[in-house]
Design an enzyme around this catalytic site. Structure first.
Site, PDB file in Angstrom:
ATOM      1  N   THR A 156       0.827  -1.206   0.000  1.00  0.00           N
ATOM      2  CA  THR A 156       0.000   0.000   0.000  1.00  0.00           C
ATOM      3  C   THR A 156       0.866   1.262   0.000  1.00  0.00           C
ATOM      4  O   THR A 156       1.976   1.263   0.551  1.00  0.00           O
ATOM      5  CB  THR A 156      -0.930   0.029   1.240  1.00  0.00           C
ATOM      6  OG1 THR A 156      -1.401   1.359   1.448  1.00  0.00           O
ATOM      7  CG2 THR A 156      -0.218  -0.411   2.503  1.00  0.00           C
ATOM      8  N   SER A 199      -1.877   2.773  10.882  1.00  0.00           N
ATOM      9  CA  SER A 199      -2.825   1.862  11.513  1.00  0.00           C
ATOM     10  C   SER A 199      -2.129   0.513  11.648  1.00  0.00           C
ATOM     11  O   SER A 199      -1.062   0.304  11.051  1.00  0.00           O
ATOM     12  CB  SER A 199      -4.081   1.688  10.639  1.00  0.00           C
ATOM     13  OG  SER A 199      -3.750   0.923   9.485  1.00  0.00           O
ATOM     14  N   TYR A 201      -3.114  -2.235  10.375  1.00  0.00           N
ATOM     15  CA  TYR A 201      -3.087  -2.796   9.012  1.00  0.00           C
ATOM     16  C   TYR A 201      -1.867  -2.284   8.234  1.00  0.00           C
ATOM     17  O   TYR A 201      -1.111  -3.062   7.652  1.00  0.00           O
ATOM     18  CB  TYR A 201      -4.388  -2.452   8.262  1.00  0.00           C
ATOM     19  CG  TYR A 201      -4.212  -2.452   6.761  1.00  0.00           C
ATOM     20  CD1 TYR A 201      -4.031  -3.650   6.076  1.00  0.00           C
ATOM     21  CD2 TYR A 201      -4.182  -1.260   6.034  1.00  0.00           C
ATOM     22  CE1 TYR A 201      -3.822  -3.651   4.695  1.00  0.00           C
ATOM     23  CE2 TYR A 201      -3.984  -1.257   4.668  1.00  0.00           C
ATOM     24  CZ  TYR A 201      -3.799  -2.453   4.005  1.00  0.00           C
ATOM     25  OH  TYR A 201      -3.586  -2.453   2.651  1.00  0.00           O
ATOM     26  N   HIS A 202      -1.682  -0.953   8.236  1.00  0.00           N
ATOM     27  CA  HIS A 202      -0.551  -0.403   7.486  1.00  0.00           C
ATOM     28  C   HIS A 202       0.772  -0.892   8.068  1.00  0.00           C
ATOM     29  O   HIS A 202       1.745  -1.107   7.346  1.00  0.00           O
ATOM     30  CB  HIS A 202      -0.609   1.130   7.487  1.00  0.00           C
ATOM     31  CG  HIS A 202      -1.718   1.677   6.647  1.00  0.00           C
ATOM     32  ND1 HIS A 202      -2.886   2.171   7.186  1.00  0.00           N
ATOM     33  CD2 HIS A 202      -1.857   1.776   5.302  1.00  0.00           C
ATOM     34  CE1 HIS A 202      -3.680   2.565   6.202  1.00  0.00           C
ATOM     35  NE2 HIS A 202      -3.091   2.334   5.052  1.00  0.00           N
ATOM     36  N   LYS A 205       1.869  -4.060   6.582  1.00  0.00           N
ATOM     37  CA  LYS A 205       2.443  -3.914   5.234  1.00  0.00           C
ATOM     38  C   LYS A 205       3.895  -3.453   5.315  1.00  0.00           C
ATOM     39  O   LYS A 205       4.707  -3.780   4.456  1.00  0.00           O
ATOM     40  CB  LYS A 205       1.620  -2.914   4.423  1.00  0.00           C
ATOM     41  CG  LYS A 205       0.205  -3.385   4.139  1.00  0.00           C
ATOM     42  CD  LYS A 205       0.213  -4.535   3.147  1.00  0.00           C
ATOM     43  CE  LYS A 205      -1.185  -4.894   2.709  1.00  0.00           C
ATOM     44  NZ  LYS A 205      -1.226  -5.967   1.727  1.00  0.00           N
TER      45      LYS A 205
HETATM   46  N1  NAD Z   1      -8.809  -2.344  -1.927  1.00  0.00           N
HETATM   47  C1  NAD Z   1      -7.924  -1.351  -1.910  1.00  0.00           C
HETATM   48  O1  NAD Z   1      -8.279  -0.179  -2.060  1.00  0.00           O
HETATM   49  C2  NAD Z   1      -6.463  -1.669  -1.697  1.00  0.00           C
HETATM   50  C3  NAD Z   1      -5.555  -0.590  -1.707  1.00  0.00           C
HETATM   51  C4  NAD Z   1      -4.211  -0.844  -1.514  1.00  0.00           C
HETATM   52  C5  NAD Z   1      -3.766  -2.141  -1.310  1.00  0.00           C
HETATM   53  N2  NAD Z   1      -4.663  -3.168  -1.299  1.00  0.00           N
HETATM   54  C6  NAD Z   1      -4.145  -4.514  -1.040  1.00  0.00           C
HETATM   55  O2  NAD Z   1      -4.603  -5.422  -2.007  1.00  0.00           O
HETATM   56  C7  NAD Z   1      -4.845  -6.693  -1.399  1.00  0.00           C
HETATM   57  C8  NAD Z   1      -6.255  -7.161  -1.742  1.00  0.00           C
HETATM   58  O3  NAD Z   1      -7.180  -6.179  -1.276  1.00  0.00           O
HETATM   59  P1  NAD Z   1      -8.732  -6.358  -1.514  1.00  0.00           P
HETATM   60  O4  NAD Z   1      -9.338  -5.033  -1.519  1.00  0.00           O
HETATM   61  O5  NAD Z   1      -8.954  -7.282  -2.657  1.00  0.00           O
HETATM   62  O6  NAD Z   1      -9.142  -7.093  -0.165  1.00  0.00           O
HETATM   63  P2  NAD Z   1     -10.243  -8.226   0.075  1.00  0.00           P
HETATM   64  O7  NAD Z   1     -10.424  -8.325   1.552  1.00  0.00           O
HETATM   65  O8  NAD Z   1     -11.444  -7.989  -0.770  1.00  0.00           O
HETATM   66  O9  NAD Z   1      -9.515  -9.544  -0.476  1.00  0.00           O
HETATM   67  C9  NAD Z   1      -8.528 -10.236   0.233  1.00  0.00           C
HETATM   68  C10 NAD Z   1      -8.776 -11.707  -0.024  1.00  0.00           C
HETATM   69  O10 NAD Z   1      -7.780 -12.466   0.674  1.00  0.00           O
HETATM   70  C11 NAD Z   1      -8.396 -13.543   1.361  1.00  0.00           C
HETATM   71  N3  NAD Z   1      -7.542 -13.857   2.514  1.00  0.00           N
HETATM   72  C12 NAD Z   1      -7.253 -13.067   3.579  1.00  0.00           C
HETATM   73  N4  NAD Z   1      -6.442 -13.728   4.426  1.00  0.00           N
HETATM   74  C13 NAD Z   1      -6.206 -14.943   3.884  1.00  0.00           C
HETATM   75  C14 NAD Z   1      -5.446 -16.077   4.307  1.00  0.00           C
HETATM   76  N5  NAD Z   1      -4.795 -16.084   5.469  1.00  0.00           N
HETATM   77  N6  NAD Z   1      -5.403 -17.152   3.499  1.00  0.00           N
HETATM   78  C15 NAD Z   1      -6.071 -17.162   2.311  1.00  0.00           C
HETATM   79  N7  NAD Z   1      -6.830 -16.135   1.877  1.00  0.00           N
HETATM   80  C16 NAD Z   1      -6.886 -15.026   2.660  1.00  0.00           C
HETATM   81  C17 NAD Z   1      -9.783 -13.031   1.743  1.00  0.00           C
HETATM   82  O11 NAD Z   1     -10.734 -14.063   1.956  1.00  0.00           O
HETATM   83  C18 NAD Z   1     -10.141 -12.173   0.527  1.00  0.00           C
HETATM   84  O12 NAD Z   1     -10.825 -12.908  -0.461  1.00  0.00           O
HETATM   85  C19 NAD Z   1      -4.639  -6.530   0.100  1.00  0.00           C
HETATM   86  O13 NAD Z   1      -3.402  -7.060   0.497  1.00  0.00           O
HETATM   87  C20 NAD Z   1      -4.668  -5.039   0.285  1.00  0.00           C
HETATM   88  O14 NAD Z   1      -3.851  -4.647   1.358  1.00  0.00           O
HETATM   89  C21 NAD Z   1      -6.003  -2.955  -1.489  1.00  0.00           C
END
Ligand code: NAD
Length: 408
Positions: A156, A199, A201-202, A205
């Site tokens: 992120t 946070s 979460y951050h 990362k």
């Molecule tokens: N959505 C955003 O705006 C955004 C922005 C920056 C970074 N990201 C990063 O992109 C990635 C995906 O984000 P997203 O929005 O699709 O989130 P999301 O929560 O929709 O998807 C994450 C997926 O990972 C699965 N998951 C989580 N822990 C797991 C584990 N231990 N084993 C197997 N599966 C697991 C969840 O079931 C889910 O389907 C994340 O790492 C997030 O930090 C997202």
């Protein structure tokens, strides 16, 4: 920064960890469409968190089984699904790598909501256990497998922090510093950009970053870390092919992200929820570009011996209040200034270098009235699925913010 494209890889087998999620699902279908053999690995924890929070995606989403069937019925290249917790089931993860022998693993599988990570000690601990163990298990399993696998991780922009950068441009992961010596001379060094998580979460990362640094240095694992901005939009051309392929749309106070929340609030006539002054500046990327960036990262892997490659996966920065004003101007929505549940700078600058992905061929989809309206239309279509009680952000960063929220 000079970028070296080592080889174009367009048909490697790819494991998509977290491929049932918001970014992962459209990415998985896009990779299958591009000719990759795709295996989706997900423990469906995100769907279980919906149940915990008593909320559902604004758009109706099919089960993973129905998604995969629909994808094949629409002519898509077959993908298969493995239900596996990468943070807890190390041996199964290792077996999977040995069986599938992927050329690349895209790692989306983390708990990704900052507000969720701050709800309670339990949520903080879950987020750290899940995210840090998941990333470490993946690295460890790749080493133990002896396979040469390229990791593409979704990090992120928040790792750099949202404080003042005093007008400096945020580089792509690395910062050149000058270190003073006792004799008055200086030497230059290229270091990982200092982290400043806002946070739990951050923070996970930023810990991922160190894990990558170490395993790349020690074991030569090839890694691309994509420092992604806030993703907006919902579907891509491929997930639009059939209603059963529809992507999720989070709007609640924990998982909903700022721009999608504004668009959905405008669609249902709810005042746009600006926290604090709205002076916070954040980086954004449309879901279509997010998907494309992952494809580009896989097609252009780092070479043997290269250090961790870090790309700033964002296309534009905006001040939150400006976004609210823009959405209000298009839709006629009103703007509500609310207490900020987060402990963060009232305002910040955010100037970002994103040349690496542009050099690889990304053509940015920037914010336009047409695209914003498209998301509002999706939200209007499903407005009756919205539970207004789930819109407010109630997860407070500290007791001070909790008191401010309670006082209204
Ligand atoms: N959505 C955003 O705006 C955004 C922005 C920056 C970074 N990201 C990063 O992109 C990635 C995906 O984000 P997203 O929005 O699709 O989130 P999301 O929560 O929709 O998807 C994450 C997926 O990972 C699965 N998951 C989580 N822990 C797991 C584990 N231990 N084993 C197997 N599966 C697991 C969840 O079931 C889910 O389907 C994340 O790492 C997030 O930090 C997202």
């Amino acid at each position: 920064m000079e970028h070296r494209s080592v080889q174009q890889e367009t048909d490697v087998k790819v494991l998509v960890l977290g491929g049932d999620g918001f970014c992962g699902w459209p990415c998985a279908v896009n990779l299958a469409e591009a000719g990759h053999d795709v295996v989706i690995v997900d423990n469906l924890s995100r769907r279980k968190i919906d149940i915990e929070l008593g909320v559902e995606s604004l758009t109706p989403i099919s089960t993973i089984g129905d998604r995969l069937r629909a994808w094949e019925e629409c002519g898509g290249r077959a993908m298969h699904f493995v239900d596996l917790d990468i943070a807890a089931e190390y041996d199964l993860l290792l077996d999977l790598l040995r069986t599938e022998q992927p050329g690349a693993v895209v790692h989306f599988a983390e708990q990704r909501a900052a507000p969720y990570s701050m709800k309670s000690s339990r949520h903080k601990r879950y987020t750290v256990d899940n995210n840090v163990n998941g990333t470490h298990n993946l690295l460890c399993a790749i080493v133990e497998s002896g396979l040469d696998i390229h990791i593409v991780h979704l990090g992120t922009m928040g790792v750099y922090g949202y404080g003042s950068h005093r007008g400096a441009t945020i580089p792509e992961g690395y910062l050149t510093v000058e270190v003073p010596q006792p004799d008055g001379t200086r030497f230059r060094e290229n270091i990982l950009h200092p982290t400043d998580p806002g946070s739990v979460y951050h923070m996970t990362k930023t810990l991922d970053q160190l894990l990558f640094y170490y395993y790349n240095k020690n074991d030569g694992i090839r890694i691309t870390d994509l420092h992604q901005g806030i993703v907006w939009g919902t579907n891509t051309a491929l997930t639009d092919r059939d209603p059963r392929l529809c992507n999720r749309f989070d709007y609640d106070g924990d998982y909903g992200t700022v721009l999608n929340r504004f668009l959905m609030q405008a669609a249902i006539g709810y005042p746009l929820t600006v926290h604090g002054t709205g002076g916070q500046t954040r980086a954004f990327i449309h879901i279509r570009d997010s998907v494309r960036c992952v494809e580009l990262a896989i097609a252009n892997p780092p070479g043997a011996g290269d250090k961790v490659r870090i790309f700033n996966q964002m296309t534009e920065s905006h001040r939150v209040h400006d976004l609210a004003d823009k959405v209000a101007a298009i839709t006629g929505a009103t703007v509500a200034l609310l207490p900020n549940p987060r402990k963060e700078a009232i305002e910040n600058d955010l100037i970002v270098d994103n040349r690496c992905l542009l050099d690889l061929g990304l053509q940015p989809t920037t914010l336009s009235d047409g695209l914003l309206t498209e998301v509002v239309d999706v939200a209007r279509r499903w407005a009756d699925r919205c539970d207004r009680r789930r819109i407010p952000c109630i997860s407070a960063w500290t007791a001070t913010q909790a008191r401010a929220l309670a006082a209204g």
